[in-house]
Design a protein around this motif. Structure first.
Motif, short mmCIF file in Angstrom:
data_model
loop_
_atom_site.label_atom_id
_atom_site.label_comp_id
_atom_site.label_asym_id
_atom_site.label_seq_id
_atom_site.Cartn_x
_atom_site.Cartn_y
_atom_site.Cartn_z
N UNK A 42 0.96 -1.08 -0.23
CA UNK A 42 0.40 0.30 0.13
C UNK A 42 0.49 1.40 0.28
N UNK A 43 0.61 2.40 -1.11
CA UNK A 43 1.51 2.81 -0.69
C UNK A 43 0.63 4.68 -1.22
N UNK A 44 0.75 5.45 0.53
CA UNK A 44 -0.16 6.45 0.17
C UNK A 44 0.76 7.67 0.36
N UNK A 45 0.18 8.37 -0.54
CA UNK A 45 0.92 10.00 -0.56
C UNK A 45 0.31 10.95 -0.03
N UNK A 69 4.49 13.79 0.95
CA UNK A 69 5.00 12.26 1.65
C UNK A 69 4.77 11.38 1.20
N UNK A 70 5.46 10.33 1.43
CA UNK A 70 4.66 9.20 1.05
C UNK A 70 5.69 8.15 1.49
N UNK A 71 4.10 7.18 1.82
CA UNK A 71 4.27 6.18 2.75
C UNK A 71 3.80 4.28 2.30
N UNK A 72 4.80 3.67 2.65
CA UNK A 72 4.96 2.45 1.61
C UNK A 72 4.65 1.69 3.27
N UNK A 73 3.58 0.54 2.82
CA UNK A 73 4.12 -0.96 3.77
C UNK A 73 3.58 -1.72 3.15
N UNK A 74 3.72 -3.15 3.58
CA UNK A 74 3.24 -4.50 3.38
C UNK A 74 1.71 -4.60 3.51
N UNK A 94 -4.41 17.32 -0.44
CA UNK A 94 -4.80 15.52 -0.88
C UNK A 94 -4.28 14.88 -0.97
N UNK A 95 -4.57 13.62 -0.77
CA UNK A 95 -4.17 11.92 -0.79
C UNK A 95 -4.63 11.34 -1.84
N UNK A 96 -3.42 10.09 -1.73
CA UNK A 96 -4.20 9.09 -2.67
C UNK A 96 -3.84 7.95 -2.25
N UNK A 97 -4.00 6.76 -2.47
CA UNK A 97 -4.10 4.90 -1.91
C UNK A 97 -3.88 4.65 -2.67
N UNK A 98 -2.84 3.47 -3.34
CA UNK A 98 -2.17 3.07 -4.32
C UNK A 98 -2.71 0.69 -3.86
N UNK A 99 -2.98 0.59 -4.04
CA UNK A 99 -2.32 -1.17 -3.92
C UNK A 99 -1.73 -1.65 -5.16
N UNK A 100 -0.53 -1.31 -4.87
CA UNK A 100 0.37 -2.35 -5.34
C UNK A 100 0.56 -3.35 -5.27
N UNK A 101 -0.52 -4.07 -6.28
CA UNK A 101 -0.82 -5.84 -5.93
C UNK A 101 0.63 -7.07 -6.15
N UNK A 102 1.57 -6.48 -7.19
CA UNK A 102 2.48 -7.24 -7.37
C UNK A 102 3.64 -6.46 -6.78
N UNK A 103 3.56 -5.16 -6.10
CA UNK A 103 5.33 -4.84 -5.40
C UNK A 103 6.37 -4.60 -6.72
N UNK A 104 5.69 -4.25 -7.66
CA UNK A 104 6.55 -4.03 -8.49
C UNK A 104 6.74 -1.92 -8.67
N UNK A 105 6.62 -1.23 -7.87
CA UNK A 105 6.87 0.39 -7.48
C UNK A 105 5.89 1.14 -8.86
N UNK A 106 5.34 0.65 -9.83
CA UNK A 106 4.44 1.21 -10.83
C UNK A 106 3.40 0.45 -10.69
N UNK A 107 1.98 1.04 -11.21
CA UNK A 107 0.76 1.56 -11.56
C UNK A 107 0.46 0.93 -12.23
N UNK A 108 -0.41 -0.11 -11.97
CA UNK A 108 -0.98 -0.82 -13.52
C UNK A 108 -2.49 -1.38 -13.57
N UNK A 109 -3.07 -0.39 -14.47
CA UNK A 109 -4.59 -0.12 -14.18
C UNK A 109 -4.96 -1.35 -14.35
N UNK A 110 -4.49 -2.64 -14.94
CA UNK A 110 -5.38 -3.02 -15.17
C UNK A 110 -5.49 -4.19 -13.87
#
Length: 160
Positions: A42-45, A69-74, A94-110
């Motif tokens: 999870x990456x919160x910005x 700011x950025x926080x990243x946790x498993x 303003x905040x965004x939260x990403x679930x990087x399911x494959x933990x590759x540090x890139x957002x994959x829309x699909x």
């Protein structure tokens, strides 16, 4: 003299962003709802509450002396999911939260998920900063984020 950015871009914004166990200062603690699974990161910005900067280039935001700011946790394997980020001070961010399911540090829309405070309806463009903003006081602020994932070819929303 230009601001020098230390470390890699994946580290940008992490200094001072992680909350302590009993955080008492300006911060945002988010309950994460609707995760597709319990894998990845999870990456919160945290961004300025401004449409020009929201979801913009983090290096440019930092160079301009604006809050980022950025926080990243498993992703926790079980139980309620919470993630906390320190705010630079009281104010609206303003905040965004990403679930990087494959933990590759890139957002994959699909593959990956995204969520925002106030759970704005997502379309083909980024939400306005005001629709993903949280007002922070002098102590911790609690809020919820419902995650959104791709459904079919053109739909992006919460899991059913």
């Amino acid at each position: 003299m230009p601001l020098m950015l230390a470390g890699s871009l994946t580290e940008l914004g992490k200094a001072g962003a992680q909350c302590s166990a009993n955080e008492q200062g300006p911060s945002i603690k988010i309950e994460v709802l609707g995760l597709k699974d319990r894998q990845g990161l999870l990456k919160l910005e945290l961004y300025p509450n401004d449409d020009r900067d929201f979801l913009g280039d983090d290096a440019q935001i930092v160079r301009a002396g604006k809050p980022f700011r950025r926080v990243e946790i498993a992703v926790p394997q079980s139980g309620p999911v919470w993630i906390c980020i320190r705010a630079p001070g009281p104010g609206t961010y303003a905040l965004s939260l990403l679930h990087d399911r494959d933990a590759n540090h890139k957002f994959g829309f699909s593959v990956d998920g995204a969520g925002f405070p106030n759970n704005p309806k997502l379309g083909f463009s980024k939400p306005k900063a005001a629709s993903a903003a949280v007002r922070v006081g002098s102590g911790p602020t609690l809020t919820r984020v419902v995650m959104n994932y791709r459904h079919g070819l053109f739909s992006f929303g919460p899991l059913k």
